[in-house]
Design an enzyme around this catalytic site. Structure first.
Site, PDB file in Angstrom:
ATOM      1  N   CYS A   1      34.322  38.015  37.750  1.00 57.60           N
ATOM      2  CA  CYS A   1      33.733  37.115  38.748  1.00 57.60           C
ATOM      3  C   CYS A   1      32.225  37.314  38.850  1.00 57.60           C
ATOM      4  CB  CYS A   1      34.434  37.265  40.086  1.00 57.60           C
ATOM      5  SG  CYS A   1      34.556  38.944  40.585  1.00 57.60           S
TER       6      CYS A   1
ATOM      7  N   GLU B   1      37.142  39.335  48.016  1.00 58.69           N
ATOM      8  CA  GLU B   1      36.186  39.363  46.897  1.00 58.69           C
ATOM      9  C   GLU B   1      36.641  38.234  45.974  1.00 58.69           C
ATOM     10  OE1 GLU B   1      34.987  39.731  43.493  1.00 58.69           O
ATOM     11  OE2 GLU B   1      35.785  41.781  43.320  1.00 58.69           O
TER      12      GLU B   1
ATOM     13  N   LYS C   1      50.083  44.787  45.910  1.00 59.40           N
ATOM     14  CA  LYS C   1      50.759  43.747  45.111  1.00 59.40           C
ATOM     15  C   LYS C   1      49.829  43.437  43.937  1.00 59.40           C
ATOM     16  CE  LYS C   1      52.523  39.819  43.627  1.00 59.40           C
ATOM     17  NZ  LYS C   1      51.695  39.789  42.399  1.00 59.40           N
TER      18      LYS C   1
ATOM     19  N   GLU D   1      33.483  28.001  38.230  1.00 62.12           N
ATOM     20  CA  GLU D   1      33.484  29.295  37.546  1.00 62.12           C
ATOM     21  C   GLU D   1      34.138  29.101  36.174  1.00 62.12           C
ATOM     22  OE1 GLU D   1      35.789  32.234  39.669  1.00 62.12           O
ATOM     23  OE2 GLU D   1      34.384  33.777  39.073  1.00 62.12           O
TER      24      GLU D   1
HETATM   25  C1  SIN Z   1      35.716  41.300  39.232  1.00 58.36           C
HETATM   26  O1  SIN Z   1      35.500  40.550  38.308  1.00 58.36           O
HETATM   27  O2  SIN Z   1      36.532  41.001  40.107  1.00 58.36           O
HETATM   28  C2  SIN Z   1      35.038  42.646  39.378  1.00 58.36           C
HETATM   29  C3  SIN Z   1      34.062  42.929  38.348  1.00 58.36           C
HETATM   30  C4  SIN Z   1      33.359  44.252  38.526  1.00 58.36           C
HETATM   31  O3  SIN Z   1      33.754  45.143  39.282  1.00 58.36           O
HETATM   32  O4  SIN Z   1      32.341  44.391  37.877  1.00 58.36           O
END
Ligand code: SIN
Length: 489
Positions: free
Chosen positions: A294, A260, A184, A391
């Site tokens: 992230c 994640e 998804k 964040e």
């Molecule tokens: C992400 O921001 O979810 C992944 C970033 C990355 O793989 O460097």
């Protein structure tokens, strides 16, 4: 589609708007629009599937599982390698679609396609290395053998910030292990997922092994994926709030889950750091994808003795940033994904300013486009501000000053998140101490980039669990079974 023609790009076979289920392109009764974040233009109307169609996709994946798991590792590996090769051969078209729907500069989009493809190549190899064990038995008449088996149907829920690579990073190890998948993608960026499905079909995955359910009703699809007992594993990349919800929903069936989630990365510059290197590292870490990753640096701690030099060199480096349409040559700061994202960044800056922060550079959306946020530097920030705790997900650099190692480690760890951390310095024993004491899943030492296929990507604390990439990545898609042999004479 009229949308892609208006952009001046030639429509190509990878531009798909129907979902891909059980080897067929499925038109939904409803559709939802996908817009280009740069100018808001309509790019496509995509199938909007709901809970029933998600259930059908899961059932198709379950039926295909028996066949796919029975393929030899070599055969699965060959099909994955076909998929890898096709991604590279079509990198330019894939990147254009990615930039159109997500906004990131084309050079970064090409980088993402290659980065994503590297996971497919890697796990095509790892498919052949799912080793078991033979363990000495507890008596002379016993032997113990361990085998690893594919978990079954995997539900992969992927984000808009890396619409291609976050799919391949989950799906390649799952398929390599012998699992089948229902993906998804984010409703903001479904086109990259569908273009990968087209290439998966060409690569030779049997019907039902690789399914993409596009939908503008993420909670409906998420609920089906997490509560359907045929789904044995959920892998999610996205916000901590949604990750917690999916985890709760999966708990009833004790599904295996990988998450994640968000980050709040510290970036520390010690007094013996090479300032030029540190500035280069920060530019790479902070402004990648316009600050929307992230693992982007979120809190920049600079030793007080270097503060002036660091700020001045950072300011110089930031002058080279070119804002604009990701499709245009030389642009390295594209639009943010949507208005709500700009609003959040504005709110964090306002809160910081109200509590005494000063804007050294930028601080607002650019005059040319409301969704393009000026690369920003804030000083006089402190841990009481929202920007310390949340964040940012935008191109903002808040600079904190520190004097001692213990103080900065404590401040860096003062967060519920634990994804990536970075620091610059040369003292060998301090490097070990700091790297060991930072409560994060990934630590960059004298580098602003930690993401690569050979490394285990993932976090601790509320940044989630599970690892993607590396020799560890396939384990999340395997069950361990042990056999106890008795009566060995
Ligand atoms: C992400 O921001 O979810 C992944 C970033 C990355 O793989 O460097």
């Amino acid at each position: 589609m009229s949308g892609i023609q208006e952009t001046g790009l030639s429509p190509n076979k990878l531009f798909k708007v129907k979902s891909y289920v059980n080897g067929s392109w499925l038109e939904g009764a409803q559709k939802f629009p996908v817009h280009n974040p740069f100018d808001g233009s309509l790019i496509a109307e995509v199938s909007d599937l709901g809970r029933d169609e998600t259930r059908s996709a899961i059932e198709a994946a379950q039926s295909a599982f028996a066949l796919w798991r029975a393929y030899s590792a070599n055969k699965r590996s060959k099909i994955l390698k076909n998929w890898f090769r096709l991604q590279l051969e079509n990198a330019s078209e894939l990147a254009q679609i990615l930039t159109l729907e997500q906004g990131k500069p084309l050079a970064e989009a090409i980088g993402e396609i290659k980065y994503g493809a590297s996971y497919v190549e890697w796990f095509a190899e790892e498919a052949k290395r799912v080793y078991g064990d033979v363990i000495p038995g507890q008596t002379s008449k016993h032997r113990i053998t361990v085998i690893k088996q594919p978990i079954g149907v995997v539900g992969a829920i992927t984000p808009w910030n890396f619409p291609s690579a976050m799919i391949t990073r989950k799906v390649a190890p799952a398929l390599a292990a012998g699992c089948t998948v229902v993906i998804k993608p984010s409703e903001l960026t479904p086109l990259s997922a569908l273009s990968l499905a087209q290439l998966a079909e060409e690569a030779g995955f049997p019907p039902g092994v690789f399914n993409v359910v596009t939908s503008n009703r993420p909670s409906e699809v998420g609920l089906e994926l997490t509560t359907n007992s045929l789904v044995k594993k959920i892998s999610f990349t996205g916000s901590t709030a949604v990750g917690k919800l999916l985890l709760k929903q999966s708990a009833d069936q004790v599904k295996k889950v990988s998450l994640e989630l968000g980050g709040n990365a510290p970036f520390i510059v010690f007094e013996d750091a090479d300032v030029d290197d540190a500035v280069k590292g920060l530019m790479a870490s902070k402004f990648r994808n316009t600050g929307q990753t992230c693992v982007c640096s979120n809190r920049i701690f600079v030793h007080e003795s270097l503060e002036d030099e660091f700020k001045s060199k950072l300011g110089e480096a930031m002058q080279s940033l070119k804002l604009g349409n990701g499709l245009d040559e030389g642009v390295n700061i594209g639009p943010m994904i949507e208005e709500a994202a700009v609003h959040k960044v504005n709110e964090l800056i306002d809160d910081a300013k109200n509590r005494g922060a000063e804007v050294l550079i930028g601080g607002k959306p650019s005059s040319q486009n409301d969704l393009i946020f000026e690369p920003t530097v804030l000083t006089k920030v402190n841990p009481k501000m929202r920007i310390f705790k949340e964040e940012i997900f935008g191109p903002v650099v808040p600079i904190y000053s520190f004097t001692s190692v213990d103080e900065v480690i404590e401040a860096a760890n003062d967060t519920n998140y634990g994804l990536a951390a970075y620091f610059f310095g040369r003292d060998y024993s301090r490097i070990w101490k700091v790297a060991e004491e930072l409560d994060f899943g990934m630590v960059g030492i004298n580098t602003g980039i930690v993401s690569n296929v050979a490394a285990p990507f993932g976090g601790v604390k509320e940044s989630g669990f599970g690892r993607e990439g590396s020799k560890y990545g396939i384990e999340d898609y395997l069950n361990i079974k042990y056999m106890c042999w008795a009566g060995v004479e």
